[in-house]
Scaffold this active site. Sequence first.
Site, PDB file in Angstrom:
ATOM      1  N   CYS A 208       0.847  -1.182   0.000  1.00  0.00           N
ATOM      2  CA  CYS A 208       0.000   0.000   0.000  1.00  0.00           C
ATOM      3  C   CYS A 208       0.891   1.243   0.000  1.00  0.00           C
ATOM      4  O   CYS A 208       1.799   1.365   0.828  1.00  0.00           O
ATOM      5  CB  CYS A 208      -0.888  -0.019   1.244  1.00  0.00           C
ATOM      6  SG  CYS A 208      -1.707   1.550   1.581  1.00  0.00           S
ATOM      7  N   GLU A 209       0.648   2.143  -0.926  1.00  0.00           N
ATOM      8  CA  GLU A 209       1.510   3.323  -1.025  1.00  0.00           C
ATOM      9  C   GLU A 209       1.250   4.334   0.089  1.00  0.00           C
ATOM     10  O   GLU A 209       2.061   5.246   0.296  1.00  0.00           O
ATOM     11  CB  GLU A 209       1.346   3.997  -2.380  1.00  0.00           C
ATOM     12  CG  GLU A 209       0.004   4.653  -2.618  1.00  0.00           C
ATOM     13  CD  GLU A 209      -0.070   5.329  -3.973  1.00  0.00           C
ATOM     14  OE1 GLU A 209      -0.854   6.290  -4.088  1.00  0.00           O
ATOM     15  OE2 GLU A 209       0.636   4.904  -4.913  1.00  0.00           O
ATOM     16  N   HIS A 210       0.157   4.171   0.828  1.00  0.00           N
ATOM     17  CA  HIS A 210      -0.160   5.117   1.895  1.00  0.00           C
ATOM     18  C   HIS A 210       0.599   4.795   3.182  1.00  0.00           C
ATOM     19  O   HIS A 210       0.991   5.720   3.917  1.00  0.00           O
ATOM     20  CB  HIS A 210      -1.664   5.126   2.172  1.00  0.00           C
ATOM     21  CG  HIS A 210      -2.473   5.514   0.980  1.00  0.00           C
ATOM     22  ND1 HIS A 210      -3.702   4.938   0.692  1.00  0.00           N
ATOM     23  CD2 HIS A 210      -2.233   6.404  -0.020  1.00  0.00           C
ATOM     24  CE1 HIS A 210      -4.178   5.473  -0.419  1.00  0.00           C
ATOM     25  NE2 HIS A 210      -3.305   6.351  -0.874  1.00  0.00           N
ATOM     26  N   HIS A 211       0.783   3.494   3.461  1.00  0.00           N
ATOM     27  CA  HIS A 211       1.446   3.106   4.708  1.00  0.00           C
ATOM     28  C   HIS A 211       2.641   2.178   4.483  1.00  0.00           C
ATOM     29  O   HIS A 211       3.333   1.830   5.430  1.00  0.00           O
ATOM     30  CB  HIS A 211       0.443   2.397   5.644  1.00  0.00           C
ATOM     31  CG  HIS A 211      -0.770   3.205   5.947  1.00  0.00           C
ATOM     32  ND1 HIS A 211      -1.950   3.074   5.240  1.00  0.00           N
ATOM     33  CD2 HIS A 211      -0.989   4.189   6.866  1.00  0.00           C
ATOM     34  CE1 HIS A 211      -2.853   3.917   5.712  1.00  0.00           C
ATOM     35  NE2 HIS A 211      -2.296   4.608   6.707  1.00  0.00           N
ATOM     36  N   GLN A 249      -5.137  -0.444  -4.817  1.00  0.00           N
ATOM     37  CA  GLN A 249      -5.759  -1.562  -5.533  1.00  0.00           C
ATOM     38  C   GLN A 249      -6.528  -1.100  -6.763  1.00  0.00           C
ATOM     39  O   GLN A 249      -6.540  -1.792  -7.796  1.00  0.00           O
ATOM     40  CB  GLN A 249      -6.676  -2.337  -4.580  1.00  0.00           C
ATOM     41  CG  GLN A 249      -7.285  -3.593  -5.199  1.00  0.00           C
ATOM     42  CD  GLN A 249      -8.056  -4.414  -4.198  1.00  0.00           C
ATOM     43  OE1 GLN A 249      -7.690  -4.461  -3.014  1.00  0.00           O
ATOM     44  NE2 GLN A 249      -9.140  -5.054  -4.628  1.00  0.00           N
ATOM     45  N   HIS A 277      -6.141  -5.933   3.074  1.00  0.00           N
ATOM     46  CA  HIS A 277      -5.144  -4.878   3.278  1.00  0.00           C
ATOM     47  C   HIS A 277      -4.705  -4.840   4.744  1.00  0.00           C
ATOM     48  O   HIS A 277      -5.518  -4.661   5.641  1.00  0.00           O
ATOM     49  CB  HIS A 277      -5.733  -3.527   2.874  1.00  0.00           C
ATOM     50  CG  HIS A 277      -5.973  -3.390   1.411  1.00  0.00           C
ATOM     51  ND1 HIS A 277      -5.257  -2.531   0.614  1.00  0.00           N
ATOM     52  CD2 HIS A 277      -6.853  -4.018   0.585  1.00  0.00           C
ATOM     53  CE1 HIS A 277      -5.673  -2.612  -0.643  1.00  0.00           C
ATOM     54  NE2 HIS A 277      -6.654  -3.510  -0.680  1.00  0.00           N
ATOM     55  N   CYS A 279      -3.190  -2.546   6.177  1.00  0.00           N
ATOM     56  CA  CYS A 279      -3.398  -1.235   6.784  1.00  0.00           C
ATOM     57  C   CYS A 279      -4.764  -1.153   7.460  1.00  0.00           C
ATOM     58  O   CYS A 279      -4.997  -0.268   8.290  1.00  0.00           O
ATOM     59  CB  CYS A 279      -3.242  -0.123   5.729  1.00  0.00           C
ATOM     60  SG  CYS A 279      -4.380  -0.253   4.331  1.00  0.00           S
TER      61      CYS A 279
END
Length: 322
Positions: A208-211, A249, A277, A279
Amino acid sequence: MSSKQENQTFTTTMTGADESSLSGAQVDQPHSVTVVSGFKHSDNRNESSESVPSDINVKTCNLSRGKVCICTACEATRTRMLHRMNGNTSANDKKRALEELPEISSSSASSITGDLSSVAKKSRKDDEEGHAERFQKMQDACKTILECIGEDPNREGLAKTPARWAKALMFMTNGYSQTCEEVTNGAIFSEDHDEMVVVRNIDIHSLCEHHMVPFTGRVHIGYIPNGKVIGLSKLARIAEVYARRLQVQERLTRQIADAVVDAVEPLGVAVVIECSHMCMVMRGVQKVGASTTTSSVRGIFEKNPKTRAEFFSIIQGGAKMC
């Protein structure tokens, strides 16, 4: 004399000599190049051309040193010759233009091959040096992170962790260094098949590019060929190229669909991804049972509800393909 009777070709000869040697008649030396600096088309094909010194100020041609010359004069020569061959010229004109093209000797060709090999080796060396530099930066960053969370990066259990972490992260993001053209490797074949092709349950693992924590799951890919089919394993490889990057995704689903369209130009493509996920599981709302499903359709799957419904029925196990 009318313009239709004119047929003049202005030429000069470039050699390893300096400019002063070009002021007289043409000199016969190895690697000489004829430069066409002017051409007037004529319907009278049999008239002989007149050779006069060129007004182009030409220094030593690179061809005399065994290399492909890209100087202004030689580029002008090639452009004009191609223009003459592509125009309304006779077979004799084309033959004469081909004869004017410079010949590259075997020694020159070997020199060019050697130059290309040297460039390739230098590129590989630069890549290796760049890889080593990035690897060291990642290890240093990991040590800083360990210190920031209150750990001792030098203790026994963590001594090699920065190197392990750097290797793992580079592997999990190696999709940045790959393209779909490379992984498909030309495994696209002409085939008269216009029924649905579906590959289900392809495992994928991404970050995941956010976390920068993992999300894992399965991807289902279906397409209807339009005269070409792709090797089945290549569909999994295409999914892997985009999964091995920092992702969301929704974008991953779309990228896989577009890549299949680019590869085989099918009548339609459908992609569905189901993932869990971390996250959402390890942090935040901490919902272990939650899963996310995304879909992307192209072509006939987007336009025809029955075709789309057939695909979804197949991937859900409601229909068996013979």
